[in-house]
Write an enzyme that holds these catalytic residues in place. Structure first.
Site, PDB file in Angstrom:
ATOM      1  N   ASP A  10       0.865  -1.169   0.000  1.00  0.00           N
ATOM      2  CA  ASP A  10       0.000   0.000   0.000  1.00  0.00           C
ATOM      3  C   ASP A  10       0.914   1.235   0.000  1.00  0.00           C
ATOM      4  OD1 ASP A  10      -2.129   1.716   0.007  1.00  0.00           O
ATOM      5  OD2 ASP A  10      -3.223   0.702   1.589  1.00  0.00           O
TER       6      ASP A  10
HETATM    7  C1  NOJ Z   1      -4.021   3.946  -0.044  1.00  0.00           C
HETATM    8  C2  NOJ Z   1      -5.193   3.051   0.120  1.00  0.00           C
HETATM    9  O1  NOJ Z   1      -5.128   2.394   1.367  1.00  0.00           O
HETATM   10  C3  NOJ Z   1      -5.328   1.994  -0.976  1.00  0.00           C
HETATM   11  O2  NOJ Z   1      -6.553   1.341  -0.821  1.00  0.00           O
HETATM   12  C4  NOJ Z   1      -5.202   2.626  -2.326  1.00  0.00           C
HETATM   13  O3  NOJ Z   1      -5.356   1.644  -3.328  1.00  0.00           O
HETATM   14  C5  NOJ Z   1      -3.852   3.298  -2.430  1.00  0.00           C
HETATM   15  N1  NOJ Z   1      -3.742   4.338  -1.414  1.00  0.00           N
HETATM   16  C6  NOJ Z   1      -3.615   3.916  -3.802  1.00  0.00           C
HETATM   17  O4  NOJ Z   1      -4.393   5.026  -3.979  1.00  0.00           O
END
Ligand code: NOJ
Length: 735
Positions: free
Chosen positions: A280
């Protein structure tokens, strides 16, 4: 000379259609130097940030691409814009490896579908699959290869704002929705130009953040983890999910993005996942504040060794991986394995065969916001609503002359898009007021007063709202949460309808007019007062572009609501976490003598609305529950048959649900577990014999030794239209 040789080799690889993907991956790998290999493991967002701004590289994106130092971008869209990125990758870099472009297509690209929790309320995997298919068709036309969806986190705590992005509290329903979405995004052929790679997230346990506070610590038993939280992930891996995202949280002291147990032992070892893992946003870098790595370099080592192949906002890998290999801290074999996994998905997407297959401007024009996709958003919206209460007010009569829409969401163009709406187009949103106008035309007067804002204490709009409502035959209360109150980093410490909205409703109630609450929200809310005082409640969540039209169809009976809750609605915050598949405890509540049994002094144990609950304009009756036998061998399937009858006046669809309870086990079992469901359409007076099958797989659980087995013994089976109102039978399983 060397350059010519490489070019020759590449073109041989690229045109070798008949060679297996693995051979082609290995031939590319054989040409790569260390810097290029590490480049494949690096991903950067090109635009807005959903996390902290990381310490980006000094070089420009195009220079990095040319140098083969970036393997993936996200947050960049448009057939033309992404073509330019791809052009640099495949025409200006030494090895011409295509870049993979990701985006959070969570419930649509520009054509916004209902939020995921709403879609899950349809209990219709086929419909959810179609929604994902449309989302893939639209976003792929805009240059997107890969969505960071579905989010398959089980969530039992409505304070957690990301409950809106998932499918609720149940692993069986969650798994069905996860599989549907993967099949929709990826289609039958991942290499087609209108399919995109899915990414299951957030692996794992992220939905169990303590106190519902986003990014917070997670700690539960291995059994609970495997039994509830990991089930949808396992189903999604079995369904062929191409990629997976490691989560921000720790579990029992081990951050998921540094967990070898999770990312290697379970995911690859036990489940055989052969796609790649992306972290993430900076979750590898966050191993430092978690306190398991002293610095970014240690974090990079830990992340890669654990099994994170691609570093999102990849400073850890970008800055330190080459050095780590040169110092002998990370082996080249580990790097090769991660590169192999990423190249494999690039091959499966067909990017080596035609890197520009997602870059056709004509297709983009045709597929983005097309009439068909907008129509599809309405079809999905209709099935996503849940009727929570109806004393007979609904459906409204079409000869109603005056309707007052009151509340801050009645004319909102933005909120119906919901959180994570990507590039949702508010100009395309049909509001509640507009939907009613579209339905009734000039025959009726639709009046509107905002009354108050969603947040804040300002009551100055109450007077106008009351004046407007006085003139109406019926009041449509349009209340709830703004799109910004749920989603990432949007935890709340209360579940009330925010601001002074409930107070506004209480004032309006004094007028004694019929009132229907049309609720927009991203999480279960505590709406006891509404349940007691308004005539009808329609849970709409956030329904996307066609919100108002879909809502008007239900209010006027042109669509009979069929949604069911994928998550429990508590009566009060103090009950949270409240979920239907809980354990019995050694002292289950004795309602007659509650003292010293499991209960609250000041609140009941019951939810306001249980899991699986939802009304229809018609009535359904369940009867004649029979099993094929009363005793079964461990490896036999059990046939469950019952009659479902529509005893009301309207044609309608019912989601029939099957629950099981294993009465005595080597470990304790939940009081009920969903094991099947079906959506059945019946005309008034019509009845149908319905058959479900309980396969041995459905009775398995993690026993005392953590083996996944069926244990012989006594079971109960329950059938009903929600998790509480059921009819039941018993059966026995023998060796
Ligand atoms: C953080 C989020 O937790 C995740 O779900 C998302 O896909 C990513 N950022 C990318 O935007």
């Amino acid at each position: 000379m060397k350059k010519v040789l490489i070019l020759l080799l590449i073109s041989t690889i690229i045109s070798a259609q008949n060679r297996s993907t693995e051979q082609r991956v290995d031939s590319v790998l054989a040409l790569m130097n260390l810097e290029e290999k590490v480049g494949q493991l690096v991903q950067y967002s090109s635009g807005w940030a959903t996390g902290s701004k990381t310490d980006r590289p000094e070089e420009s994106s195009s220079d990095l691409l040319k140098a083969g130092k970036i393997g993936s971008f996200f947050n960049i869209v448009g057939a033309e814009t992404t073509r330019e990125l791809q052009r640099i990758a495949v025409e200006e870099s030494r090895l011409k490896i295509p870049v993979i472009i990701g985006l959070d297509v969570i419930h649509g690209y520009k054509s916004t579908f209902p939020v995921p929790i709403a879609e899950a309320s349809s209990w219709n995997p086929e419909l959810v699959k179609k929604s994902a298919r449309w989302q893939a068709i639209e976003s792929s036309a805009a240059g997107v290869h890969w969505t960071f969806n579905p989010m398959v986190d089980i969530a039992r705590d409505p304070r957690w704002g990301r409950i809106v992005e998932g499918s609720g509290e149940d692993p069986y329903l969650g798994a069905a929705m996860a599989v549907a979405r993967i099949k929709g995004y990826q289609g039958d052929d991942l290499s087609a130009s209108n399919t995109i790679a899915a990414c299951i997230k957030h692996f794992a346990g992220y939905g169990a953040a303590e106190a519902g506070r986003d990014y917070n610590t997670v700690d539960f038993s291995e059994r609970t983890f495997h039994e509830f939280y990991l089930r949808p992930f396992k189903a999604a891996v079995d369904a062929g999910a191409a990629t997976l995202m490691s989560s921000f949280n720790e579990i029992g002291g081990v951050p998921a993005s540094g967990s070898h147990y999770l990312l290697t032992k379970v995911l690859r070892g036990m489940w055989g996942f052969d796609g790649f893992v992306v972290s993430d946003w900076n979750s590898v870098g966050e191993l430092v504040p978690h306190g398991v790595a002293a610095n970014l370099k240690e974090a990079a080592e830990l992340g890669l060794e654990a099994g994170v192949d691609m570093d999102m906002e990849g400073n850890a890998y970008f800055r330190h991986m080459v050095e780590l290999v040169n110092e002998g801290m990370v082996s080249i074999e580990t790097i090769d394995e991660s590169v192999r996994r990423i190249l494999r998905i690039k091959f499966r997407l067909g990017l080596f065969d035609d890197p520009y297959k997602y870059n056709n401007v004509e297709t983009e024009k045709k597929n983005v916001l097309s009439d068909e996709i907008i129509k599809a958003t309405k079809d999905v919206a209709l099935e996503s609503m849940v009727l929570l209460k109806n004393d007979g007010l609904l459906p409204l009569k079409k000869d109603i002359r005056k309707i007052a829409v009151i509340g801050p969401l009645g004319q909102s163009k933005e909120d119906p898009l919901g959180p994570w709406n990507q590039q949702g187009q508010k100009d395309y949103v049909v509001t509640v007021v507009e939907g009613l106008q579209n339905k009734l035309g000039s025959s009726a007067e639709i009046m509107f007063a905002e009354g108050c804002k969603i947040l804040g204490e300002d009551r100055t709009g109450f007077a106008e709202a009351l004046e407007t409502a006085k003139k109406a035959d019926v009041i449509v209360l349009s209340l709830g949460e703004s799109l910004h109150l749920s989603g990432e980093a949007q935890s709340r410490s209360t579940l009330d309808v925010p601001g002074v909205q409930e107070e506004l409703a209480k004032e309006l109630h004094k007028l004694g007019k019929p009132m229907v609450l049309v609720l927009m929200n991203g999480r279960p809310l505590t709406i006891n007062w509404f349940d007691e005082n308004v005539n009808a409640i329609l849970e709409c969540w956030f329904l996307g572009l066609q919100s108002g039209n879909a809502i008007a169809d239900v209010l006027f009976g042109d669509y009979n609501p069929s949604g069911k809750l994928p998550v429990t609605f508590p009566k009060s915050l103090g009950q949270v976490p409240l979920y239907y598949n809980h354990k019995n405890t050694g002292r289950p509540l004795n309602p007659k003598v509650p003292a010293y049994t499991s209960h609250y002094n000041d609140e009941s144990n019951d939810p306001l609305y249980p899991f699986g609950y939802g009304l229809s304009f018609t009535k359904f009756e369940y009867s004649d529950l029979k099993l094929s036998k009363s005793e079964f061998k461990k490896d036999e399937s059990i046939k469950v048959i019952f009659t479902l009858k529509n005893t009301g006046k309207y044609a309608g669809e019912e989601v029939a649900q099957l629950y099981v309870r294993d009465l005595v086990g080597s470990v304790t079992r939940p009081v009920k577990e969903l094991k099947d469901f079906a959506k059945i359409k019946l005309n008034p007076g019509e009845s149908k014999m319905v058959e479900f099958s309980i396969t041995p797989e459905k009775l398995k659980f993690f026993d005392l030794n953590m083996d996944f087995v069926v244990e012989p013994g006594d079971f109960k089976v329950f059938i009903g239209g929600n998790s509480v109102d059921v009819i039941e039978q018993s059966f026995k399983v023998v060796e």
